[in-house]
Scaffold this active site. Structure first.
Site, PDB file in Angstrom:
ATOM      1  N   ASP A   1       7.674  35.386   4.479  1.00 32.41           N
ATOM      2  CA  ASP A   1       8.833  34.536   4.286  1.00 32.41           C
ATOM      3  C   ASP A   1       8.974  34.354   2.771  1.00 32.41           C
ATOM      4  O   ASP A   1       8.032  34.637   2.012  1.00 32.41           O
ATOM      5  CB  ASP A   1       8.635  33.199   4.992  1.00 32.41           C
ATOM      6  CG  ASP A   1       9.829  32.282   4.833  1.00 32.41           C
ATOM      7  OD1 ASP A   1      10.962  32.755   5.002  1.00 32.41           O
ATOM      8  OD2 ASP A   1       9.622  31.087   4.530  1.00 32.41           O
TER       9      ASP A   1
ATOM     10  N   ASP B   1      11.317  31.629   0.591  1.00 25.77           N
ATOM     11  CA  ASP B   1      11.391  30.303   0.002  1.00 25.77           C
ATOM     12  C   ASP B   1      10.268  29.427   0.543  1.00 25.77           C
ATOM     13  O   ASP B   1      10.067  29.310   1.752  1.00 25.77           O
ATOM     14  CB  ASP B   1      12.747  29.659   0.308  1.00 25.77           C
ATOM     15  CG  ASP B   1      13.058  28.495  -0.620  1.00 25.77           C
ATOM     16  OD1 ASP B   1      12.538  28.477  -1.744  1.00 25.77           O
ATOM     17  OD2 ASP B   1      13.817  27.598  -0.211  1.00 25.77           O
TER      18      ASP B   1
ATOM     19  N   ASP C   1       5.598  29.417   5.684  1.00 25.67           N
ATOM     20  CA  ASP C   1       5.353  27.997   5.431  1.00 25.67           C
ATOM     21  C   ASP C   1       5.891  27.102   6.530  1.00 25.67           C
ATOM     22  O   ASP C   1       5.707  25.889   6.477  1.00 25.67           O
ATOM     23  CB  ASP C   1       5.971  27.582   4.085  1.00 25.67           C
ATOM     24  CG  ASP C   1       7.489  27.556   4.124  1.00 25.67           C
ATOM     25  OD1 ASP C   1       8.089  28.516   4.652  1.00 25.67           O
ATOM     26  OD2 ASP C   1       8.084  26.581   3.624  1.00 25.67           O
TER      27      ASP C   1
END
Length: 353
Positions: free
Chosen positions: A71, A73, A292
């Site tokens: 991922d 951001d 995250d």
């Protein structure tokens, strides 16, 4: 995947809430909703430990991996600033011969824009084929699902429209106004005959006028007009604890009006991983998903049989993971990663630095 099988899968998924039946099974790449992703994750193995990835364990996990899916951001960068040490970590991984791919629910950038951002922030060079955004995956899905010459009504950004432009005629992006002062005027706005799908992404110009048009296309086409969403992320976190409504809010508005469920291409559903597997010879047993967010990155990785690694530089705190572990709820257990690190820079020692 043939057009007919993709459309069958979509029609099995996009139905009125409460209707019986299920999505077509046995079609590689058919999207499944988050609930099915949880079922897949629970069936994929025993309880996950969420142990810190360091030392010999880190060296062994990385040695076993051929591919890492990141991922972006909250993992590689925050806004326009790279996470400290992230670029060096990916440089080491690339030097070790690992395949690096990027999987993101963000539909606001083209693949070319992502490769440029990676370059600008000092990450190893990436080709567009290594970028799997929800915009690109939505375009791939519609190219497979729609008959030749069919168009899509797009509620989304210029980037989402740009990805659709590769093989899919589209309309609808940008601001829109109601065509008159009364409801009788609103239902008289012209409809493009070729539209056979409504695609919902992040749209800063989302409006009642666009919602009306989307509903009219879906009512006109019935089950032959697909309803597709890029993701269900309900809130987008910003620095300082602020947040803005995410694409999931817009998808829900269209679903509510149409009384249909959208076919979602983004995480946690496995369609995005299937796009990666169609492009590269990926072995799930030798692939690490790094993210995250538990309900998107980790859930998709677990449901696809990948090794999952949570980084704490984004939106998730370790206490949240422990709460899922201790809950006694199998569905919540599917949100628990195999490993965690404070930052992906923590992997540098295991990579020889």
């Amino acid at each position: 995947m043939g057009t007919r099988s993709v459309r069958d899968a979509a029609n099995g998924e996009a139905r009125a809430p409460g209707a019986g039946g299920g999505a077509a099974n046995g079609v590689r790449g058919a999207l499944r909703r988050g609930g099915t992703a949880m079922a897949d994750a629970m069936a994929a193995g025993g309880p996950r430990r969420c142990q810190r990835l360091e030392g010999e364990t880190a060296r062994a996990a990385l040695a076993n991996a051929d591919t890492l899916l990141f991922d972006c951001d909250g993992v590689l960068w925050r806004g326009e600033a790279a996470v400290s040490g992230a670029a060096a970590t990916l440089e080491r991984l690339a030097a070790a011969g690992k395949r690096l791919c990027y999987v993101t629910n963000n539909s606001g950038r083209t693949r070319a824009a992502y490769t440029e951002k990676l370059r600008r922030l000092g990450f190893p060079p990436a080709e567009p084929r290594h970028i799997f955004s929800s915009a690109f995956c939505a375009a791939r899905y519609l190219r497979q699902a729609l008959p030749p010459g069919a168009a899509a009504y797009v509620l989304g950004s210029a980037a989402l429209a740009a990805e659709q432009a590769v093989g899919i005629p589209h309309l609808g992006t940008g601001p829109a106004a109601l065509p008159g002062p009364a409801p009788a005027d609103w239902v008289q706005a012209p409809l493009e005959p070729a539209v056979r799908a409504v695609l919902v992404g992040f749209d800063q110009h989302f409006s009642y006028a666009k919602l009306c048009q989307a509903l009219r296309y879906l009512l006109r086409g019935g089950s032959e007009c697909l309803l597709v969403g890029t993701n269900r992320d309900h809130r987008l976190p910003l620095e300082g604890g602020a947040g803005i409504p995410g694409t999931g809010c817009l998808v829900k508005a269209v679903e509510t009006a149409a009384q249909r469920e959208a076919f979602i291409v983004g995480k946690p559903n496995r369609f995005m991983f299937d796009c990666v597997a169609q492009e590269f010879p990926v072995d799930p047993a030798r692939t690490i998903m790094v993210g995250d967010r538990l309900d998107t990155d980790i859930l998709m990785g677990n449901s696809c049989g990948l090794t999952t690694l949570l980084t704490l530089t984004g939106v998730t705190a370790l206490d949240e993971v422990r709460g899922h572990q201790d809950s006694g709820c199998p569905a919540r257990h599917s949100l628990v990663p195999d490993f965690y690190v404070d930052s992906i820079a923590d992997l540098l020692p295991a990579l020889g630095q």
